[in-house]
Design an enzyme around this catalytic site. Sequence first.
Site, PDB file in Angstrom:
ATOM      1  N   HIS A 191       5.004  57.327  24.552  1.00 37.28           N
ATOM      2  CA  HIS A 191       4.727  56.080  23.587  1.00 37.28           C
ATOM      3  C   HIS A 191       3.882  55.600  24.020  1.00 37.28           C
ATOM      4  O   HIS A 191       3.798  54.608  24.617  1.00 37.28           O
ATOM      5  CB  HIS A 191       6.576  55.353  23.541  1.00 37.28           C
ATOM      6  CG  HIS A 191       7.282  54.224  23.615  1.00 37.28           C
ATOM      7  ND1 HIS A 191       7.742  53.847  22.222  1.00 37.28           N
ATOM      8  CD2 HIS A 191       6.151  52.372  22.914  1.00 37.28           C
ATOM      9  CE1 HIS A 191       7.816  52.650  21.881  1.00 37.28           C
ATOM     10  NE2 HIS A 191       6.991  52.663  22.480  1.00 37.28           N
ATOM     11  N   HIS A 213       0.889  52.359  22.230  1.00 30.25           N
ATOM     12  CA  HIS A 213       0.548  51.253  21.234  1.00 30.25           C
ATOM     13  C   HIS A 213      -1.258  51.052  21.270  1.00 30.25           C
ATOM     14  O   HIS A 213      -1.495  51.801  22.354  1.00 30.25           O
ATOM     15  CB  HIS A 213       0.801  50.169  21.694  1.00 30.25           C
ATOM     16  CG  HIS A 213       2.608  49.510  21.810  1.00 30.25           C
ATOM     17  ND1 HIS A 213       3.561  48.794  21.002  1.00 30.25           N
ATOM     18  CD2 HIS A 213       3.487  50.417  22.640  1.00 30.25           C
ATOM     19  CE1 HIS A 213       4.389  48.872  20.901  1.00 30.25           C
ATOM     20  NE2 HIS A 213       4.629  49.352  22.003  1.00 30.25           N
ATOM     21  N   CYS A 259       5.453  43.877  21.477  1.00 32.73           N
ATOM     22  CA  CYS A 259       6.213  43.619  22.112  1.00 32.73           C
ATOM     23  C   CYS A 259       6.750  42.124  22.607  1.00 32.73           C
ATOM     24  O   CYS A 259       5.190  41.339  23.263  1.00 32.73           O
ATOM     25  CB  CYS A 259       5.749  44.173  23.772  1.00 32.73           C
ATOM     26  SG  CYS A 259       7.318  43.945  25.161  1.00 32.73           S
ATOM     27  N   ARG A 305      13.355  49.581  14.776  1.00 37.38           N
ATOM     28  CA  ARG A 305      13.536  48.598  16.360  1.00 37.38           C
ATOM     29  C   ARG A 305      12.097  47.799  16.737  1.00 37.38           C
ATOM     30  O   ARG A 305      12.131  47.081  17.069  1.00 37.38           O
ATOM     31  CB  ARG A 305      14.037  49.090  16.881  1.00 37.38           C
ATOM     32  CG  ARG A 305      15.032  48.374  18.133  1.00 37.38           C
ATOM     33  CD  ARG A 305      14.350  48.168  19.533  1.00 37.38           C
ATOM     34  NE  ARG A 305      13.796  48.729  19.823  1.00 37.38           N
ATOM     35  CZ  ARG A 305      12.650  48.503  21.120  1.00 37.38           C
ATOM     36  NH1 ARG A 305      12.316  47.076  21.096  1.00 37.38           N
ATOM     37  NH2 ARG A 305      11.473  49.509  21.277  1.00 37.38           N
TER      38      ARG A 305
END
Lengths: 312, 312
Positions: free
Chosen positions: A209, A211, A242, A16
Site C-alpha cells: 500500500h 502513497h 492520512c 474509505r
Amino acid sequence: MSMNPDTLIITDVAPRDGLQNQQVAVPTEAKLELIRLLHAAGVASVEATSFVSPKAVPQMADAAELMEHVHRELPGLRASALVPNLKGLQRAQAAGVREVAVVLSATETMNLKNINMGLAQATEVCEETLLAARKMGLRTRAYVAVAFDCPFEGPTAPDTVLRLAAAMHRAGADEIVIADTIGSAAPGRVKTHFEALRQAVPVDQLAAHFHDTRGLAAANAWAAIEAGVRRLDASVGGIGGCPFAPGAAGNAATEDLVLMAEGSGLATQISLPGLLQAVAYAEARLGMNLGGRSIKWLRRRYAGPEAAPART
Amino acid sequence: MSMNPDTLIITDVAPRDGLQNQQVAVPTEAKLELIRLLHAAGVASVEATSFVSPKAVPQMADAAELMEHVHRELPGLRASALVPNLKGLQRAQAAGVREVAVVLSATETMNLKNINMGLAQATEVCEETLLAARKMGLRTRAYVAVAFDCPFEGPTAPDTVLRLAAAMHRAGADEIVIADTIGSAAPGRVKTHFEALRQAVPVDQLAAHFHDTRGLAAANAWAAIEAGVRRLDASVGGIGGCPFAPGAAGNAATEDLVLMAEGSGLATQISLPGLLQAVAYAEARLGMNLGGRSIKWLRRRYAGPEAAPART
C-alpha cells in the site's frame, strides 16, 4: 482468491481511505455510487468503510447502512471494512460484513498519536480482533502502517516490520498489507522490505500500500511486484491521505497501477475507461481535480471514438 | 568513467532535448547558465546541443559558440553534442567537442519522417559517423530511438533493438542509449528489453532514456536499474519532447530519478536543492511551470531553513 503469478489483485481503498479525509461530507448514496462505478470497471476488491467511533470520524457514521447496501446490490464484490477493535468488529458483523481490516502502526509514537495506546497494546488489540474475526468466519486483512518511515520516529527497521507482520500472520490475518503511510519509500527499500518479509509470511498473503507523496508510488509498486507481491492497494484518482500523518498525500492511483501492470503483461481485469468514469464522478462529487500521474494521457487516449460511452 | 554498481550516472539532456523543443527562442547565455547550474548541482554529464542544420533546427544554430563557452568555463564537465552525420561531426570537432552522439531510430517510418532516409541507410550513416568520431579520439554515444514503440509502426521488437544496438557497439559507440522516445514503455517491457540487450552489449555501456508521458518514467528507470543499467538520461524539470514524435511528452525529470536513486541507496553526487535552482531558472527563462512528479514535495522539503541559499 486465486494467485495466478500473471494476475495483479488491486484493492481500491478510495471509498474509505479516500473519502474519509475529505472536508466535504459525502452522502451514503455517493459512496455507494463510487463503489458501483469501481465494480463496473472490474475492480474486484474495495475497502468500503470503517467501523470506527462516529464521534471520532463522522464521515464513517453510515458504515452499517453503506455495507448493507453494498452486499445487497453487489454480492460478488469483496468489500472490506476497517475495525479498530472488538467493538467495531461486532458492529461490522451485525451489518453483515464478510471481510474486516485492522491497522497496526509500526511505531510507539504513531500508535499513541493515532489511537492513544502504545505499540504492545495496539498489537494485542489487533491480535484479539483478528482471532475473533476468524472465529466469526470473516476474511481478514492486517495493515502494518508507517512500515517505511514514521513522521514522528523516522525510518522503520525492516526487522520491526517483519516481527509485526509475523505476529499478524500468527493471529490469522489472511492478508498482511505493508503500508507506506506517508509516501516516503523508494524502490530499493521496498525490495529490501519485501525480500525480508517473504521469509516470514507466504508472499501470496502479502500486499503493498503506497502513497504517492514523492511521485514514486508506481516505481515502488513495481519493486513490490518484482519481489513477488501480487496484491496492491490503490485509490481511484489517487484520492486519499492520512489525517494523523503530517505531510501524507494521496494513495497510488488505481489507474496508474493498472496502466503499468497491463503494459507489463500482468492482467488486472480492470478497465481504464471504467476507472476514468469513477474519477470523473469523484471529481464532480468532491468538487476538486483528481487523477494519478497518467491521468492526462489516459483522458487523451480514451477521449476518442474508442472511449466507453459516458455514463449519464 | 568508473562504474561502481552503487553509483548512478545521469546525463542531463535538458540543454538539448529540453530547449530544442521550446517555442521561445533561448539565447546562448541562457543555455550556458542552465548548464552552469546543472554543473553546480553536481551533474557530471550533459547533452549540450546539436550540430544539425541551422535551417532545420534554428534553436541549435549557436552550437559551436555554446560548446566553446562550455569547454572554457567548465573543463571538467562531460558535455556531448548530437551530430546527424559526418558534416555535423566535422563542425563539432572544429568547435572542440570531445563527445558526440548519433541517433538511430529503430523503424523504417520514423527514420523516413525524421531524416528522410530508410533504416538501412540511417544505420550506415550512424556507423560511419561513429567510426570517424573514434578516429578523431572522441567519446561517442549512440541512441536507439523509438526502442519500445514507434508512433507510426507500433511496438518495436526486442530483437530489432538488440540488432541495432549490437551494430552501434561494433561501430565503436562507447555508450548505447535505449530511448523510449514517446514514453510508452512499462517496466515489464523495460526488463525484457535490457535483459536481452545485455547479452549483446556489456551492461556498463548501456544507458536508458525515458519520457514521462504516462507517468511511468521512474518505474521504468527502476526496472532498467534492476536489469543492471547504471546510466540514465534525464532532463531537469522534465523539460523536453520530440518534434517528430506525435504525443511525446517531457523527459524523465532529473530530480525524480535522483530522489529515487538516493532513497534506494544509489549515489548520484547530485544535489536536489541544486536541481531546484536549475528548475527555477528554466521556469523563469521559458515562462512556464516545470518540474517532475516529485517537484511539489521537493519544494516543500527544501523551502525550510535547511534549503541551500538561493543563487542571486
